[in-house]
Write a protein that holds these residues in place. Structure first.
Motif, PDB file in Angstrom:
ATOM      1  N   SER A   1     115.644 -17.122 -18.651  1.00  0.00           N
ATOM      2  CA  SER A   1     116.906 -16.782 -17.748  1.00  0.00           C
ATOM      3  C   SER A   1     117.752 -15.892 -18.458  1.00  0.00           C
ATOM      4  N   PRO A   2     118.542 -15.082 -17.597  1.00  0.00           N
ATOM      5  CA  PRO A   2     119.495 -14.161 -18.124  1.00  0.00           C
ATOM      6  C   PRO A   2     120.623 -15.102 -18.642  1.00  0.00           C
ATOM      7  N   GLN A   3     121.140 -16.177 -18.327  1.00  0.00           N
ATOM      8  CA  GLN A   3     121.997 -17.235 -18.740  1.00  0.00           C
ATOM      9  C   GLN A   3     121.692 -18.210 -19.866  1.00  0.00           C
TER      10      GLN A   3
ATOM     11  N   PHE B   1     117.188 -22.909 -15.221  1.00  0.00           N
ATOM     12  CA  PHE B   1     117.185 -22.198 -16.561  1.00  0.00           C
ATOM     13  C   PHE B   1     115.670 -22.188 -16.753  1.00  0.00           C
TER      14      PHE B   1
ATOM     15  N   PHE C   1     126.745 -24.428 -19.259  1.00  0.00           N
ATOM     16  CA  PHE C   1     126.983 -24.722 -17.873  1.00  0.00           C
ATOM     17  C   PHE C   1     128.210 -25.228 -17.971  1.00  0.00           C
TER      18      PHE C   1
ATOM     19  N   PHE D   1     121.494 -23.924 -22.986  1.00  0.00           N
ATOM     20  CA  PHE D   1     121.545 -23.823 -21.479  1.00  0.00           C
ATOM     21  C   PHE D   1     123.077 -23.881 -21.377  1.00  0.00           C
TER      22      PHE D   1
ATOM     23  N   GLU E   1     121.206 -25.529 -10.286  1.00  0.00           N
ATOM     24  CA  GLU E   1     120.936 -24.249 -10.977  1.00  0.00           C
ATOM     25  C   GLU E   1     119.755 -24.468 -11.763  1.00  0.00           C
TER      26      GLU E   1
END
Length: 136
Positions: free
Chosen positions: A38-40, A29, A51, A49, A27
């Motif tokens: 990043s949207p997340q 970021f 996860f 971040f 993934e």
């Protein structure tokens, strides 16, 4: 379980974070002052971040950071609940700091008007400049 990796350095030009799972795809970021996040990525002062890891799952986090300023890269891995509690405390601290600064500005202006001291008004205006620099 959900986790949040937080970089405790707020001002970086570009951050690429990669979560490499041994059992699946990596993934990516993106974050930083010169990047569209990043949207997340969690919208906070420090890049964070989120996860998830399954029980017993192994993964590695890789970071690539670029900045024109000096760089220290302390990081913390939080549970979601602990992260939310820490963010609430940080917001309360910042609200207290800015509230205190605004009170000093207002007191300086009031005392400057009452005493007709130009120095108090200049002092208050200099604090407005500090407030503007710290806020942005």
């Amino acid at each position: 379980a959900m986790w949040i990796l937080e970089l405790e350095t707020p001002r970086m030009d570009a951050v690429d974070a990669y979560l490499v799972r041994f059992s699946g795809p990596a993934e990516h970021f993106a974050a930083g002052n010169l990047r569209v996040p990043s949207p997340q990525v969690v919208d906070a002062i420090h890049p964070a971040f989120p996860f998830s890891l399954e029980p017993g799952e192994e993964a590695e986090f890789f970071l690539r950071v670029h900045t024109e300023t000096s760089l220290q890269l302390p990081l913390t891995i939080w549970s979601v609940k602990t992260y939310a509690t820490g963010q609430a405390r940080e917001v309360m601290f910042m609200a207290g700091f800015f509230g205190y600064l605004l009170a000093l500005i207002m007191l300086g202006l009031v005392f400057g008007i009452i005493s007709q001291e130009r120095g108090m008004a200049i002092y208050s205006l200099s604090q407005v400049g500090v407030l503007a620099v710290v806020s942005f």
